[in-house]
Structures are given as C-alpha cells and as structure tokens.
Design a protein around this motif. Structure first.
Motif, mmCIF file in Angstrom:
data_model
loop_
_atom_site.group_PDB
_atom_site.id
_atom_site.type_symbol
_atom_site.label_atom_id
_atom_site.label_comp_id
_atom_site.label_asym_id
_atom_site.label_seq_id
_atom_site.Cartn_x
_atom_site.Cartn_y
_atom_site.Cartn_z
ATOM 1 N N LEU A 1 -13.131 -37.985 22.845
ATOM 2 C CA LEU A 1 -12.771 -36.757 23.548
ATOM 3 C C LEU A 1 -12.302 -35.675 22.579
ATOM 4 O O LEU A 1 -12.656 -34.502 22.725
ATOM 5 N N TYR A 2 -11.498 -36.063 21.585
ATOM 6 C CA TYR A 2 -11.001 -35.051 20.648
ATOM 7 C C TYR A 2 -12.142 -34.467 19.817
ATOM 8 O O TYR A 2 -12.224 -33.249 19.618
ATOM 9 N N VAL A 3 -13.026 -35.331 19.308
ATOM 10 C CA VAL A 3 -14.156 -34.830 18.521
ATOM 11 C C VAL A 3 -14.980 -33.861 19.367
ATOM 12 O O VAL A 3 -15.361 -32.777 18.912
ATOM 13 N N LEU A 4 -15.261 -34.244 20.603
ATOM 14 C CA LEU A 4 -16.051 -33.389 21.484
ATOM 15 C C LEU A 4 -15.332 -32.063 21.733
ATOM 16 O O LEU A 4 -15.956 -30.993 21.722
ATOM 17 N N SER A 5 -14.019 -32.119 21.944
ATOM 18 C CA SER A 5 -13.272 -30.886 22.211
ATOM 19 C C SER A 5 -13.305 -29.940 21.026
ATOM 20 O O SER A 5 -13.305 -28.717 21.192
ATOM 21 N N GLY A 6 -13.361 -30.497 19.816
ATOM 22 C CA GLY A 6 -13.417 -29.647 18.626
ATOM 23 C C GLY A 6 -14.696 -28.850 18.534
ATOM 24 O O GLY A 6 -14.692 -27.727 17.999
ATOM 25 N N PHE A 7 -15.799 -29.387 19.064
ATOM 26 C CA PHE A 7 -17.066 -28.661 19.033
ATOM 27 C C PHE A 7 -17.036 -27.433 19.938
ATOM 28 O O PHE A 7 -17.881 -26.544 19.810
ATOM 29 N N VAL A 8 -16.082 -27.395 20.858
ATOM 30 C CA VAL A 8 -15.908 -26.227 21.720
ATOM 31 C C VAL A 8 -14.776 -25.343 21.195
ATOM 32 O O VAL A 8 -14.926 -24.131 21.044
ATOM 33 N N ALA A 9 -13.646 -25.957 20.891
ATOM 34 C CA ALA A 9 -12.453 -25.190 20.534
ATOM 35 C C ALA A 9 -12.603 -24.452 19.206
ATOM 36 O O ALA A 9 -12.205 -23.281 19.089
ATOM 37 N N GLU A 10 -13.162 -25.104 18.192
ATOM 38 C CA GLU A 10 -13.201 -24.474 16.867
ATOM 39 C C GLU A 10 -14.123 -23.257 16.806
ATOM 40 O O GLU A 10 -13.751 -22.236 16.209
ATOM 41 N N PRO A 11 -15.340 -23.290 17.374
ATOM 42 C CA PRO A 11 -16.124 -22.042 17.389
ATOM 43 C C PRO A 11 -15.413 -20.901 18.110
ATOM 44 O O PRO A 11 -15.475 -19.741 17.666
ATOM 45 N N ILE A 12 -14.736 -21.211 19.224
ATOM 46 C CA ILE A 12 -14.002 -20.163 19.940
ATOM 47 C C ILE A 12 -12.914 -19.580 19.043
ATOM 48 O O ILE A 12 -12.779 -18.353 18.907
ATOM 49 N N ARG A 13 -12.116 -20.430 18.413
ATOM 50 C CA ARG A 13 -11.012 -19.961 17.564
ATOM 51 C C ARG A 13 -11.530 -19.228 16.326
ATOM 52 O O ARG A 13 -10.996 -18.182 15.932
ATOM 53 N N TRP A 14 -12.541 -19.803 15.690
ATOM 54 C CA TRP A 14 -13.068 -19.211 14.457
ATOM 55 C C TRP A 14 -13.549 -17.780 14.706
ATOM 56 O O TRP A 14 -13.248 -16.866 13.940
ATOM 57 N N LEU A 15 -14.304 -17.611 15.758
ATOM 58 C CA LEU A 15 -14.861 -16.285 16.024
ATOM 59 C C LEU A 15 -13.787 -15.298 16.500
ATOM 60 O O LEU A 15 -13.916 -14.092 16.281
ATOM 61 N N GLU A 16 -12.734 -15.791 17.140
ATOM 62 C CA GLU A 16 -11.606 -14.920 17.464
ATOM 63 C C GLU A 16 -10.921 -14.409 16.197
ATOM 64 O O GLU A 16 -10.492 -13.252 16.135
#
Length: 505
Positions: A113-128
C-alpha cells in the motif's frame, strides 16, 4: 473478457476508465516526462525508509549486486504501465510479471500500500514544488484511479477508496513507520552510488549533497544520511522550478513529436531494446519464464490455502467426469509404511513420529506428530519438503503420462504457486475464503489449537498473494450450491452436467 481454454469467459476487474488511462499517459509521456520520472525515483528512494522493505531488498542482494538492473527493471515496468495502460495486453503482461516476482517474497500488505501510494503522492508533491504548474484536480484523480486499479490487479487489499484516504495513508506511514535501520542505509547507499557512477569521481560528493537537498529531514534521518544545509533546499527548489518553466516554454515553441517514456529510451542495462522476460531477479528468471502447459490436454491446476476447500472443489470436478490427481494423496503415499520416505523420516526424527503399533509389519508415520514438528521448525519443514516434493512430482508425471489421452485433468496442488509448478498446468484455479473461515475450518478439521492452526497457515502464502496469480478465483465463502455454480461456470458448458462423460477438448 478473458477466455479460458475450456471456452468459459471470465470477467476481469472493471476496466479503468479511458479518461484516466489517457490522462496518465499524457502526463508521464508528454507534459511532465522528466518531472514524473524524478518523482517516481523519489518515491522508490523513500520506500527504503521502511526497514521491512529495505531488509527484504538487502536480503535478496539485488541492490548491492545489481543496483542498475534493479533500478532499470522497476523503471521499465512502471513506464510500460503508464505508456500502454494496465488493461492493455502489454499492461496485463507487466502486472502478471510483477505478481510472479512479488509472489516469491513475503511482502506485507501495508508495504504494498505504501509503495502504491508513493506513485500517486510523489508526482503530486513534486509538481507542486518544482513543476511549471501543479496537477489539477482531474489529473490528481486520474493518477489515483490509475494506480488504485493497478493495485487491485496486483491483489493488494484494503485499498483506499479516495485520493484523500490514499494521501493520508502515505503521510501516516512516513510519520509513524519511517525509522532508521542499517538495511535502510545499505540499500540507499548502493542506489546512490549507482546513480552517480557515470559522473566523474570529483563531482560525486557535491552531487550527492544536491540529491539530499530535495529530501525532507525524516527521510535523510531514516536513511542515515546527513541533513542538507537549510539554504540548499530553497536554492534547489528555485533551480528546479526555473528549469521546468524554461523547458515548458521551449516545448510550446517546439512541441514534442513523440512521447518520452523511460521504456522508450536506451537503458544502461539493456541498451535500446528490452524484453519483459529479461526483467526480474536473475536467480528467478528461469522459473519466471517457465511457460505454462501448452499441449492439447486441458490441465487445471487447483490450489488454495490449507482448509480453503480444495478437496470440495476436487470432488465437484470429479463428479463431472474429470480425473483428479491430488498432491496430498501422493504425499501420504510417499510416507507409507516400508517406503523410502518413511524410512528417511524415521531416521531423522526417531520413535516420536511413529504411530502406535497396529499389528505386524512396519509402524506407520504419525502424521499429526510429524506435523507438530515441521510446522514449528522451518528448517525441518524444508527438509521434509525436499524429501517429498520430488516423489510427488514423479507421481504426477507418471499419472499424466497414463492419462495422456484424457481431454482434461485436474491437478490439486496446495503449494502450486509456492514451488512454481504452473508449468504443469494450462490454467490455475484458486479456492478462496476468509482467513477467519480458513482458521476455523482447519481447527475443526484437524483438531488443532489456534496457535497450531496459524502456524500451518503461515507455512503457505496468504490467499491475497495467490489471488493475483490465479486465472480463476472460486469464492468459497458461501453455500455449496454457490460454489458448485462457480465451478460449472469456470469449467464451461462443454463439461456437461454432473456424472456425464469428460468434456471434449
């Protein structure tokens, strides 16, 4: 719809909506190819902050021995999913590959679950932080739906229902589960050395410092790395945002003619082209690439957890005229009185595994006593499996040769997926149930305590790991009539009613 060899159409998961597939393809391949690749690299690096993940990676030795291959393999499979979509033939092949690789390791659901969540959370944060613009609401939702769909296809359970829940889970893990461990730094150092290997030696220390500048303090402390100076992060942020805006302006003048996915570029490991069969840990490649049975005979590999209902399904198939070959029967025969297996077991464990004398002849093995020993000691269980599995496999080979002209055969193999016997089968059926049901059935059937039953269940892969690798999942949570209807549907109309002749090929 996927069609089984017997002609039955089996409904897959609900396909991902085309809008999410198209949006994710566009974001990763055309709008933000560089930024999303960097964000996914950061997501991967953060997973090393979980000792449960870093210890497993360190144990396999893949990051220490072959960090570049491990990095490229991950990047290529993620890129292929984004490039083609998870419901495409290419995407489904990648997910099958991932499931087969992961199936060889004991990975906790929360780690998935954590690995999967990172594929969503990190692109959102990075681009912000660093992009020429952040992702809009529709793009964030598409990213969430995309990776949640992939998670469902991988058999990950307890998937968050909303983007907000997924981001909250990601944040919870990072604030409560991240902790320093020797394996964290070991794997992270090997990855960093790989990323800097192509740079001149004199530039590697400052470049390593720059990389640490984009990492928050909880990450650097969990990895055992020094925290970057406070002035570095704002300067790096400005540089990355400036780069993104300049690149965006350039691309407005000269739009990309084609997508730029990681899998479309040459990689250090594979050069200009790669094949899916090359991806994965080298020690597993032979087994991963072993093909299923492709002969004329339909071979149904029936598996499941202990006490999940395999024998019940086997009997239902037998009433429909199919020959059923049972690994448990062959395993019992392997320890029959006077057999070489029984003598080996007696030689190793002595009188404590012998049943009470029942007249003349050699004493039988007390399977309950033997079970208490091997399910309490992994080394003894491995010894017993290495003794019995070759005998069982010889029995299967002999029976399959005898039944070569049968249109269809059922192979009941509890450890089919664990020991990689899919090569014997043209399809894999899994008998599924709840863990609580499984536990209660096992305790009642074998007269075991809860601790004894849990020890036996722990000796096999949990059912959620097997679901993702099965072609057909039979839900045994309901009535016998419901189970019988599922068996009939999976077998197909060619099988005929109970008691009829075997199905035509």
């Amino acid at each position: 719809m996927a069609t089984l060899p017997g002609g039955t159409a089996v409904a897959p998961l609900t396909p991902l909506d085309p809008e999410a597939t198209a949006l994710c393809h566009r974001l990763a391949g055309r709008v933000f190819p560089w930024d999303i690749t960097r964000a996914l690299e950061l997501a991967l690096l953060k997973t090393f902050c979980l000792p449960s993940i870093s210890a497993l990676l360190s144990q396999t030795g893949e990051f220490e021995q072959r960090p570049r291959k491990r990095y490229d393999d991950t990047g290529l499979m993620v890129a292929e999913l984004l490039r083609h979509g998870p419901d495409s033939p290419e995407g489904r092949a990648v997910i099958r590959r991932l499931n087969r690789i992961h199936g060889h390791y004991a990975i906790a659901n929360i780690d998935f679950l954590y690995v999967l969540s990172g594929f969503v959370a990190e692109p959102i944060r990075w681009l912000e932080r660093y992009g020429w613009r952040p992702l809009c609401h529709a793009e964030q939702q598409a990213l969430f739906r995309f990776w949640r769909h992939v998670g469902a296809q991988m058999g990950i359970t307890d998937l968050p229902a909303t983007l907000e829940q997924l981001l909250a889970l990601n944040q919870w893990v990072e604030t409560t589960v991240f902790v320093a461990a020797a394996s964290n730094r070991q794997v992270a150092d090997a990855t960093l050395a790989m990323l800097l290997a192509d740079w001149p030696a004199v530039l590697r220390p400052p470049l390593a410092g720059l990389l640490r500048g984009v990492l928050p303090e909880p990450v650097t402390s969990s990895l055992g790395w020094p925290t970057a100076p406070g002035c570095l992060q704002p300067a790096l942020g400005l540089a990355l945002r400036t780069r993104s805006r300049l690149l965006n302006g350039w691309q407005r003048l000269r739009p990309l003619r084609r997508s730029r996915f990681y899998s479309e570029r040459p990689t250090p490991t594979y050069g200009r082209q790669f094949r899916l069969e090359q991806l994965g840990p080298p020690p597993l490649l032979e087994q991963l690439n072993r093909p299923r049975w492709r002969g004329q005979q339909r071979r149904i590999g029936l598996t499941g957890g202990i006490a999940s209902g395999k024998s019940t399904v086997g009997r239902l198939l037998e009433t429909r005229g199919l020959p059923v070959l049972d690994a448990d029967v062959y395993a019992r025969d392997a320890l029959a009185p006077g057999s070489s297996g029984a003598r080996a077991v007696r030689g190793r464990f002595g009188e404590r595994v012998l049943a009470p004398e029942q007249g003349a002849g050699e004493a039988a093995i007390d399977r309950a006593a033997l079970g208490r020993i091997v399910f309490g000691d992994a080394d003894e269980r491995q010894w017993l499996e290495e003794l019995i599995h070759p005998i069982v496999r010889e029995c299967f080979s002999a029976e399959l040769a005898r039944l070569a002209d049968a249109p269809a055969v059922v192979l009941v193999i509890p450890l089919l997926l664990e020991v990689g016997l899919e090569e014997l089968c043209s399809e894999v059926w899994l008998v599924d149930c709840d863990e609580v049901q499984q536990l209660q059935r096992l305790m009642r059937r074998n007269g075991l305590s809860e601790a004894e039953a849990r020890a036996r269940m722990a000796a096999q892969w949990p059912l959620e790991r097997k679901r993702a690798l099965a072609d057909v999942v039979l839900d045994n949570r309901g009535t016998d009539e419901q189970l019988n209807a599922q068996v009939a549907a999976a077998l197909g109309p060619a099988a005929g009613p109970p008691g009829s002749d075997p199905p035509a090929a």
